[in-house]
Design a protein around this motif. Sequence first.
Motif, PDB file in Angstrom:
ATOM      1  N   VAL A 234      16.600  10.815 -40.769  1.00  0.00           N
ATOM      2  CA  VAL A 234      16.885   9.848 -39.710  1.00  0.00           C
ATOM      3  C   VAL A 234      15.688   9.817 -38.769  1.00  0.00           C
ATOM      4  CG1 VAL A 234      18.279   9.414 -37.645  1.00  0.00           C
ATOM      5  CG2 VAL A 234      19.400   9.978 -39.799  1.00  0.00           C
ATOM      6  N   VAL A 235      15.205   8.619 -38.487  1.00  0.00           N
ATOM      7  CA  VAL A 235      14.041   8.427 -37.617  1.00  0.00           C
ATOM      8  C   VAL A 235      14.457   7.550 -36.439  1.00  0.00           C
ATOM      9  CG1 VAL A 235      11.682   7.534 -37.463  1.00  0.00           C
ATOM     10  CG2 VAL A 235      12.484   8.550 -39.611  1.00  0.00           C
ATOM     11  N   SER A 236      14.242   8.023 -35.212  1.00  0.00           N
ATOM     12  CA  SER A 236      14.507   7.157 -34.055  1.00  0.00           C
ATOM     13  C   SER A 236      13.243   6.372 -33.732  1.00  0.00           C
ATOM     14  CB  SER A 236      14.938   7.977 -32.842  1.00  0.00           C
ATOM     15  OG  SER A 236      13.871   8.779 -32.387  1.00  0.00           O
ATOM     16  N   GLY A 237      13.448   5.197 -33.127  1.00  0.00           N
ATOM     17  CA  GLY A 237      12.335   4.303 -32.849  1.00  0.00           C
ATOM     18  C   GLY A 237      12.113   3.361 -34.021  1.00  0.00           C
ATOM     19  N   ASP A 261      15.895   1.014 -31.819  1.00  0.00           N
ATOM     20  CA  ASP A 261      15.040   0.610 -30.704  1.00  0.00           C
ATOM     21  C   ASP A 261      15.855   0.799 -29.432  1.00  0.00           C
ATOM     22  OD1 ASP A 261      16.697  -1.644 -30.501  1.00  0.00           O
ATOM     23  OD2 ASP A 261      15.224  -3.028 -31.353  1.00  0.00           O
ATOM     24  N   SER A 262      15.374   0.289 -28.308  1.00  0.00           N
ATOM     25  CA  SER A 262      16.046   0.575 -27.034  1.00  0.00           C
ATOM     26  C   SER A 262      17.413  -0.074 -26.911  1.00  0.00           C
ATOM     27  CB  SER A 262      15.154   0.141 -25.863  1.00  0.00           C
ATOM     28  OG  SER A 262      14.797  -1.222 -25.989  1.00  0.00           O
ATOM     29  N   ASN A 263      17.724  -1.026 -27.801  1.00  0.00           N
ATOM     30  CA  ASN A 263      19.031  -1.695 -27.742  1.00  0.00           C
ATOM     31  C   ASN A 263      20.082  -1.057 -28.635  1.00  0.00           C
ATOM     32  OD1 ASN A 263      17.956  -3.523 -25.988  1.00  0.00           O
ATOM     33  ND2 ASN A 263      17.678  -5.152 -27.485  1.00  0.00           N
ATOM     34  N   GLY A 286      10.245  -8.615 -32.856  1.00  0.00           N
ATOM     35  CA  GLY A 286      11.681  -8.800 -32.622  1.00  0.00           C
ATOM     36  C   GLY A 286      12.408  -7.487 -32.369  1.00  0.00           C
ATOM     37  N   ARG A 287      13.760  -7.540 -32.473  1.00  0.00           N
ATOM     38  CA  ARG A 287      14.613  -6.375 -32.217  1.00  0.00           C
ATOM     39  C   ARG A 287      15.176  -5.857 -33.541  1.00  0.00           C
ATOM     40  NH1 ARG A 287      12.785  -4.414 -28.330  1.00  0.00           N
ATOM     41  NH2 ARG A 287      14.671  -3.273 -27.752  1.00  0.00           N
ATOM     42  N   ILE A 288      15.492  -4.578 -33.579  1.00  0.00           N
ATOM     43  CA  ILE A 288      15.902  -3.941 -34.826  1.00  0.00           C
ATOM     44  C   ILE A 288      17.230  -4.490 -35.351  1.00  0.00           C
ATOM     45  CG2 ILE A 288      17.232  -1.983 -33.899  1.00  0.00           C
ATOM     46  CD1 ILE A 288      14.584  -1.843 -36.722  1.00  0.00           C
ATOM     47  N   LYS A 289      18.045  -5.093 -34.481  1.00  0.00           N
ATOM     48  CA  LYS A 289      19.330  -5.639 -34.939  1.00  0.00           C
ATOM     49  C   LYS A 289      19.134  -6.764 -35.962  1.00  0.00           C
ATOM     50  CE  LYS A 289      19.888  -8.872 -31.049  1.00  0.00           C
ATOM     51  NZ  LYS A 289      20.710  -9.199 -29.867  1.00  0.00           N
ATOM     52  N   LYS A 304      23.366   3.927 -28.064  1.00  0.00           N
ATOM     53  CA  LYS A 304      22.921   5.199 -28.634  1.00  0.00           C
ATOM     54  C   LYS A 304      23.868   5.633 -29.748  1.00  0.00           C
ATOM     55  CE  LYS A 304      20.674   6.581 -24.346  1.00  0.00           C
ATOM     56  NZ  LYS A 304      20.601   7.547 -23.243  1.00  0.00           N
ATOM     57  N   GLY A 305      23.500   6.709 -30.441  1.00  0.00           N
ATOM     58  CA  GLY A 305      24.375   7.221 -31.487  1.00  0.00           C
ATOM     59  C   GLY A 305      23.696   7.447 -32.815  1.00  0.00           C
TER      60      GLY A 305
END
Length: 444
Positions: A234-237, A261-263, A286-289, A304-305
């Motif tokens: 698992v990688v954050s960011g 990402d931050s969202n 763009g955003r990761i979503k 988060k999570g």
Amino acid sequence: MSYIDEVMERVVAKNPGEAEFHQAVKEVLDSLRLVVEANEEEYRKNGLLERLVEPERVISFRVPWVDDQGRVQVNRGFRVQFNSAIGPYKGGLRFHPSVNQGIIKFLGFEQCFKNSLTGLPIGGGKGGADFDPKGKSDREVMAFCQSFMTELNKYIGADTDVPAGDIGVGAREIGFLFGQYKRIRGVYEGVLTGKGLTYGGSLARTEATGYGLIYLLDEMLKQNGKELAGKTVVVSGSGNVAIYATQKATQLGAKVVALSDSNGWIYDANGINLDVVREIKEVRRGRIKEYADAVPSSEYHEGKGIWSVKCDIALPCATQNELNLDDVKTLVANGCFAVAEGANMPTTREATEYLLENKIMFAPGKAANAGGVATSALEMTQNSMRLSWTFEEVDKKLQEIMVGIFSKMADAAKRYGVEGNYVAGANIAGFEKVVMAMNAQGIV
């Protein structure tokens, strides 16, 4: 009261409100107790620790610029030149609304030890501004960068201080900054790293921090009887570090199943499709979503999570203090056996202690994410020699440096009786070189 406790008390008193700086100094000094107590009289007499925690220079300046509506905006810029005992100041520039003097000092302090670990002749520094490039046009970013460099150029140079990129400062920003430096100073020199390939940049620099993280992780696993192949990660960011850590981990046989990402964050049980992520993040900004729209079998979760995802290895690659005590308890309960920091100080103090107490392999950021600054120093070398090495040449040198960093921190931990504690090992190994250089140069 011990010498370390006295110095820590002074740091808190002299730098009020700078929580991140206090945290970084305390973490380093606590792990240096074994070393300092063996030489306490000499260190105290020479004010060694007082000099180590006090930046050589702190520069703060106003950055006025004009937005696309013709309005004048004003931001605050910083450069902290922390320690030049082993070479010119070296460290990135961060453009983010959260930037303040305390954060830049924490990053600069960490950079001293990180740069020392690389074995290359570079001192520690850091800089940035509370400017947010998100949502700004290219012209607005250029206007800001030109104003920022108009002031910063007075304090930097190829043999004095060589900034690079960090959060919010990528190839676009480095280009604008370099152009303005050249325009004002009238010299063409390797004053910034992370430059484009057409004007003095180095191949493999973009990939370096993420690749370096995986090279060190891979070596840590090997030396502890494990391997990366077949493991779930698992990688954050989802910025530069996360993207290239994911790429290299996948190449070495691991499966990365989550990014953020931050969202919010995405989970893809089949393994992250990096082509989709790069299209979203590097092309469209763009955003990761948006990943969930492109890959229907994946899941997007707001907020988060991400650390609730079951994994063997966790790589925090987003920002400071993102991985807290509850997060690591969840990771350990889910069977995670290794954590390596891709960001700067992304794990809280309590979380780090919990990981060490539970015998989880833990590689601190000043070692694990040193690949970026190491390759920046290789870029400086190429600039000085008027040469350009191949991707393979730079990548090979990077891998050798990261394996060397692991060896240094593992050896230092063993020498001081804390074998397997790579936090202490990295701090001790980085400290030893800086202190030897400081002592050799007298009281400066």
